[in-house]
Scaffold this motif. Structure first.
Motif, PDB file in Angstrom:
ATOM      1  N   LEU A 279     150.528   1.526  99.587  1.00  9.62           N
ATOM      2  CA  LEU A 279     151.153   1.531 101.078  1.00  9.62           C
ATOM      3  C   LEU A 279     151.157   2.624 101.731  1.00  9.62           C
ATOM      4  O   LEU A 279     150.660   2.658 102.963  1.00  9.62           O
ATOM      5  N   ASN A 280     151.689   3.705 101.193  1.00  3.96           N
ATOM      6  CA  ASN A 280     151.562   4.992 101.645  1.00  3.96           C
ATOM      7  C   ASN A 280     150.450   5.631 102.053  1.00  3.96           C
ATOM      8  O   ASN A 280     150.341   6.091 103.169  1.00  3.96           O
ATOM      9  N   GLU A 281     149.663   5.627 101.169  1.00  5.74           N
ATOM     10  CA  GLU A 281     148.290   6.101 101.253  1.00  5.74           C
ATOM     11  C   GLU A 281     147.555   5.227 102.491  1.00  5.74           C
ATOM     12  O   GLU A 281     147.025   5.773 103.349  1.00  5.74           O
ATOM     13  N   ARG A 282     147.744   3.678 102.634  1.00  4.46           N
ATOM     14  CA  ARG A 282     147.119   3.019 103.782  1.00  4.46           C
ATOM     15  C   ARG A 282     147.721   3.417 104.963  1.00  4.46           C
ATOM     16  O   ARG A 282     147.196   3.492 105.946  1.00  4.46           O
ATOM     17  N   ASN A 283     149.011   3.567 105.000  1.00  3.87           N
ATOM     18  CA  ASN A 283     149.628   3.858 105.960  1.00  3.87           C
ATOM     19  C   ASN A 283     149.144   5.349 106.635  1.00  3.87           C
ATOM     20  O   ASN A 283     149.177   5.311 108.007  1.00  3.87           O
ATOM     21  N   ALA A 284     149.002   6.235 105.719  1.00  2.00           N
ATOM     22  CA  ALA A 284     148.313   7.487 106.165  1.00  2.00           C
ATOM     23  C   ALA A 284     147.107   7.461 106.910  1.00  2.00           C
ATOM     24  O   ALA A 284     146.973   7.816 107.752  1.00  2.00           O
ATOM     25  N   ARG A 285     146.322   6.646 106.053  1.00  2.00           N
ATOM     26  CA  ARG A 285     145.034   6.325 106.646  1.00  2.00           C
ATOM     27  C   ARG A 285     144.847   5.568 108.037  1.00  2.00           C
ATOM     28  O   ARG A 285     144.249   5.968 108.964  1.00  2.00           O
ATOM     29  N   LEU A 286     145.685   4.622 107.941  1.00  2.00           N
ATOM     30  CA  LEU A 286     146.196   3.909 109.349  1.00  2.00           C
ATOM     31  C   LEU A 286     146.517   4.744 110.466  1.00  2.00           C
ATOM     32  O   LEU A 286     146.255   4.745 111.598  1.00  2.00           O
ATOM     33  N   GLU A 287     147.449   5.873 110.035  1.00  2.00           N
ATOM     34  CA  GLU A 287     147.844   6.576 111.272  1.00  2.00           C
ATOM     35  C   GLU A 287     146.892   7.764 111.346  1.00  2.00           C
ATOM     36  O   GLU A 287     146.731   8.240 112.621  1.00  2.00           O
ATOM     37  N   GLU A 288     146.271   8.037 110.357  1.00  2.00           N
ATOM     38  CA  GLU A 288     144.967   9.022 110.814  1.00  2.00           C
ATOM     39  C   GLU A 288     143.788   8.503 111.707  1.00  2.00           C
ATOM     40  O   GLU A 288     143.391   8.909 112.672  1.00  2.00           O
ATOM     41  N   GLU A 289     143.593   7.293 111.298  1.00  2.00           N
ATOM     42  CA  GLU A 289     142.690   6.385 112.235  1.00  2.00           C
ATOM     43  C   GLU A 289     143.237   6.173 113.418  1.00  2.00           C
ATOM     44  O   GLU A 289     142.559   6.201 114.596  1.00  2.00           O
ATOM     45  N   ARG A 290     144.457   5.927 113.744  1.00  5.18           N
ATOM     46  CA  ARG A 290     145.187   5.837 115.085  1.00  5.18           C
ATOM     47  C   ARG A 290     145.080   6.983 115.752  1.00  5.18           C
ATOM     48  O   ARG A 290     144.497   6.907 116.946  1.00  5.18           O
ATOM     49  N   ASN A 291     145.061   8.012 115.086  1.00  6.86           N
ATOM     50  CA  ASN A 291     145.145   9.226 116.108  1.00  6.86           C
ATOM     51  C   ASN A 291     143.838   9.366 116.408  1.00  6.86           C
ATOM     52  O   ASN A 291     143.473   9.956 117.309  1.00  6.86           O
TER      53      ASN A 291
ATOM     54  N   ALA B 266     141.425   7.199 116.949  1.00  5.79           N
ATOM     55  CA  ALA B 266     141.127   6.402 118.003  1.00  5.79           C
ATOM     56  C   ALA B 266     141.917   6.692 119.347  1.00  5.79           C
ATOM     57  O   ALA B 266     141.312   6.640 120.251  1.00  5.79           O
ATOM     58  N   VAL B 267     143.275   7.152 119.238  1.00 10.23           N
ATOM     59  CA  VAL B 267     143.606   7.853 120.499  1.00 10.23           C
ATOM     60  C   VAL B 267     142.683   9.024 121.014  1.00 10.23           C
ATOM     61  O   VAL B 267     142.662   9.141 122.296  1.00 10.23           O
ATOM     62  N   GLU B 268     142.375  10.002 120.149  1.00  7.20           N
ATOM     63  CA  GLU B 268     141.868  11.065 120.473  1.00  7.20           C
ATOM     64  C   GLU B 268     140.555  10.536 121.170  1.00  7.20           C
ATOM     65  O   GLU B 268     139.994  11.217 122.140  1.00  7.20           O
ATOM     66  N   LEU B 269     139.593   9.565 120.511  1.00 11.85           N
ATOM     67  CA  LEU B 269     138.429   9.228 121.114  1.00 11.85           C
ATOM     68  C   LEU B 269     138.614   8.435 122.370  1.00 11.85           C
ATOM     69  O   LEU B 269     137.925   8.729 123.545  1.00 11.85           O
ATOM     70  N   ALA B 270     139.839   7.869 122.430  1.00  2.00           N
ATOM     71  CA  ALA B 270     140.042   7.066 123.681  1.00  2.00           C
ATOM     72  C   ALA B 270     140.384   8.037 124.891  1.00  2.00           C
ATOM     73  O   ALA B 270     139.728   7.980 125.999  1.00  2.00           O
ATOM     74  N   ARG B 271     141.159   9.260 124.512  1.00  2.00           N
ATOM     75  CA  ARG B 271     141.236  10.266 125.285  1.00  2.00           C
ATOM     76  C   ARG B 271     139.942  11.064 125.862  1.00  2.00           C
ATOM     77  O   ARG B 271     139.524  11.433 126.695  1.00  2.00           O
ATOM     78  N   SER B 272     139.021  11.120 124.763  1.00  2.00           N
ATOM     79  CA  SER B 272     137.790  11.832 125.075  1.00  2.00           C
ATOM     80  C   SER B 272     136.991  11.027 126.061  1.00  2.00           C
ATOM     81  O   SER B 272     136.090  11.398 127.028  1.00  2.00           O
ATOM     82  N   ALA B 273     137.049   9.495 125.710  1.00  2.00           N
ATOM     83  CA  ALA B 273     136.018   8.703 126.392  1.00  2.00           C
ATOM     84  C   ALA B 273     136.784   8.721 128.006  1.00  2.00           C
ATOM     85  O   ALA B 273     136.152   8.587 128.773  1.00  2.00           O
ATOM     86  N   VAL B 274     138.105   8.689 128.147  1.00  2.00           N
ATOM     87  CA  VAL B 274     138.470   8.987 129.411  1.00  2.00           C
ATOM     88  C   VAL B 274     138.062  10.140 130.256  1.00  2.00           C
ATOM     89  O   VAL B 274     137.530   9.911 131.296  1.00  2.00           O
ATOM     90  N   ARG B 275     138.231  11.191 129.369  1.00  2.00           N
ATOM     91  CA  ARG B 275     137.730  12.453 130.046  1.00  2.00           C
ATOM     92  C   ARG B 275     136.318  12.159 130.439  1.00  2.00           C
ATOM     93  O   ARG B 275     135.801  13.094 131.348  1.00  2.00           O
ATOM     94  N   THR B 276     135.487  11.929 129.492  1.00  2.00           N
ATOM     95  CA  THR B 276     134.167  11.605 129.667  1.00  2.00           C
ATOM     96  C   THR B 276     133.772  10.914 131.009  1.00  2.00           C
ATOM     97  O   THR B 276     132.852  11.117 131.874  1.00  2.00           O
ATOM     98  N   ALA B 277     134.418   9.758 130.989  1.00  2.00           N
ATOM     99  CA  ALA B 277     134.170   8.816 132.308  1.00  2.00           C
ATOM    100  C   ALA B 277     134.739   9.552 133.335  1.00  2.00           C
ATOM    101  O   ALA B 277     134.124   9.399 134.519  1.00  2.00           O
ATOM    102  N   GLN B 278     135.729  10.241 133.317  1.00  2.00           N
ATOM    103  CA  GLN B 278     136.196  11.133 134.515  1.00  2.00           C
ATOM    104  C   GLN B 278     135.306  12.109 134.880  1.00  2.00           C
ATOM    105  O   GLN B 278     134.908  12.466 136.176  1.00  2.00           O
ATOM    106  N   ASP B 279     134.715  12.858 133.881  1.00  2.00           N
ATOM    107  CA  ASP B 279     133.552  13.776 134.180  1.00  2.00           C
ATOM    108  C   ASP B 279     132.367  12.976 134.826  1.00  2.00           C
ATOM    109  O   ASP B 279     131.737  13.603 135.969  1.00  2.00           O
ATOM    110  N   MET B 280     131.988  11.955 134.311  1.00  2.00           N
ATOM    111  CA  MET B 280     130.793  11.391 134.717  1.00  2.00           C
ATOM    112  C   MET B 280     131.050  10.664 136.007  1.00  2.00           C
ATOM    113  O   MET B 280     130.303  10.681 137.136  1.00  2.00           O
ATOM    114  N   GLU B 281     132.351  10.322 136.397  1.00  2.00           N
ATOM    115  CA  GLU B 281     132.650   9.937 137.660  1.00  2.00           C
ATOM    116  C   GLU B 281     132.620  11.176 138.619  1.00  2.00           C
ATOM    117  O   GLU B 281     132.034  10.838 139.825  1.00  2.00           O
TER     118      GLU B 281
END
Length: 304
Positions: A59-71, A73-88
Motif C-alpha cells: 500500500l505504501n508503494e502504491r500510495n507513493a506511485r499514486l502520489e507520483e502520478e498525481r504530481n 498529472a498536476v504538472e501536465l495539467a499546469r503545462s497544458a494550461v500554460r500551453t493553452a495560454q501561450d497558444m491563445e
C-alpha cells in the motif's frame, strides 16, 4: 474381630497417590495441548503480521506511485494550461496582426481602381467592403474566416485562368499549368476554339473535387481579340465540363478583369506550349479589333 488398619491406610495412600499422578498427568497433557494451541495461534498471528506488513508495504508503494502520478498529472495539467495560454496569446497576436494587415489606408484604397477596359468595378467595391468588414471585426473572427476558407478548400478547388499579353491563355489547377493558344480568325470561332481547347486540357487532369471555382483575369496589355473570346466562351465551357462530369463536379467562375498574372501560372513560360499552340495571334484589325468599352462578361448565377 480385630481390624488391621495399617494395610488399609497404606492402600488408601496408594490410591490417593495414583489419583494424584493421574490428575497431574492430565493437567500436564492439557497444558501441553494448550501450549500447542497457543503456539499455533502465535504462528498464525506471526503469519498474519507478516502478511499485514507486506500489505502495508504494498500500500505504501502504491500510495507513493499514486502520489507520483498525481504530481505528474498536476504538472501536465499546469503545462497544458500554460500551453493553452501561450497558444491563445499567439492566436490573439496573429489575429491582431491580421487585423492590422487588413487596415488599408484610405489613400491606398482609393488608388485601387480597375483599368478602363476592366469590368471589375463592382467586384472591386465588393472586395473593399469585405476588407472593411474583416477589419472592423475582432481578430479571432478573421481567423475564423480564414479557417472556414481552408475547410472549404478541402472540398473545393480553385483554378486560375489568365490571358497573357502575348496571347496565351494559362490555366492553373494547382498541380498543373496548361497553355492554350487561340488561332481561329473570327470572334465566335475563337470562342468555340477556346471551349474545345479548355475541355481538352482538362481531360488529362485527375478527377476534380465536388466544386471547382475558376478565377478569370487578363493582362492589361492583352488585346480584346484574345480575352473577349475567353469571356464569351466561359459559360459554354463550364456547361460542357459539368455535362462531362455527369453531375459529380459543379463549376463556377468569376471574372476579375485586368490584373497582374497570378503566381500560380508565372512559372510556366510561353515557350512551354505545345507545337499546336505556337502560332502567332492574328494581326490587329478585321474581327479582332480593340473595343474602347469594357468587355462584356457572360453572367452566371451561382448555384445554391
Amino acid at each position: 474381630m480385630r481390624f488391621q488398619l495399617t494395610p488399609l491406610l497404606d492402600l488408601l495412600l496408594i490410591v490417593v497417590f495414583a489419583q494424584f499422578l493421574e490428575g497431574k498427568q492430565a493437567d500436564q497433557a492439557r497444558d501441553e495441548r494448550a501450549e500447542a494451541q497457543i503456539e499455533a495461534k502465535l504462528e498464525e498471528l506471526d503469519a498474519d503480521r507478516v502478511e499485514l506488513t507486506e500489505l502495508r508495504e504494498t500500500l505504501n508503494e502504491r500510495n507513493a506511485r499514486l502520489e507520483e502520478e498525481r504530481n505528474r498529472a498536476v504538472e501536465l495539467a499546469r503545462s497544458a494550461v500554460r500551453t493553452a495560454q501561450d497558444m491563445e496569446a499567439a492566436t490573439n497576436r496573429s489575429a491582431d496582426l491580421l487585423t492590422e494587415l487588413l487596415d488599408v489606408p484610405e489613400a491606398i484604397a482609393s488608388q485601387l481602381t480597375p483599368e478602363p477596359r476592366s469590368d471589375a468595378e463592382q467586384d472591386l467595391e465588393s472586395a473593399r467592403q469585405r476588407i472593411a468588414q474583416l477589419r472592423d471585426q475582432k481578430g479571432f473572427e478573421v481567423l475564423r474566416f480564414l479557417a472556414g476558407y481552408e475547410e472549404l478548400l478541402k472540398r473545393a478547388e480553385i483554378w486560375t485562368l489568365h490571358v497573357r499579353g502575348g496571347g496565351f491563355v494559362a490555366l492553373s489547377t494547382g498541380s498543373n499549368v496548361e497553355l492554350i493558344r487561340l488561332e481561329a480568325d473570327g470572334q465566335r470561332e475563337r470562342a468555340e476554339e477556346f471551349v474545345r481547347k479548355l475541355f481538352a486540357a482538362t481531360k488529362i487532369l485527375p478527377q476534380p473535387k465536388g466544386l471547382v471555382v475558376i478565377l478569370v483575369s487578363f493582362d492589361r496589355t492583352a488585346r480584346a481579340g484574345v480575352y473577349q473570346p475567353v469571356l464569351d466562351g466561359l459559360g459554354e465551357a463550364v456547361r460542357r465540363l459539368e455535362v462531362d462530369q455527369g453531375g459529380r463536379t459543379q463549376y463556377e467562375f468569376a471574372v476579375l478583369g485586368a490584373a497582374p498574372e497570378p503566381a500560380a501560372t508565372q512559372g510556366t513560360p510561353d515557350s512551354a506550349a505545345g507545337p499546336g499552340d505556337a502560332a502567332e495571334p492574328p494581326a490587329e484589325g478585321g474581327t479582332l479589333k480593340e473595343p474602347p468599352a469594357a468587355p462584356s462578361v457572360p453572367s452566371q448565377e451561382p448555384n445554391p
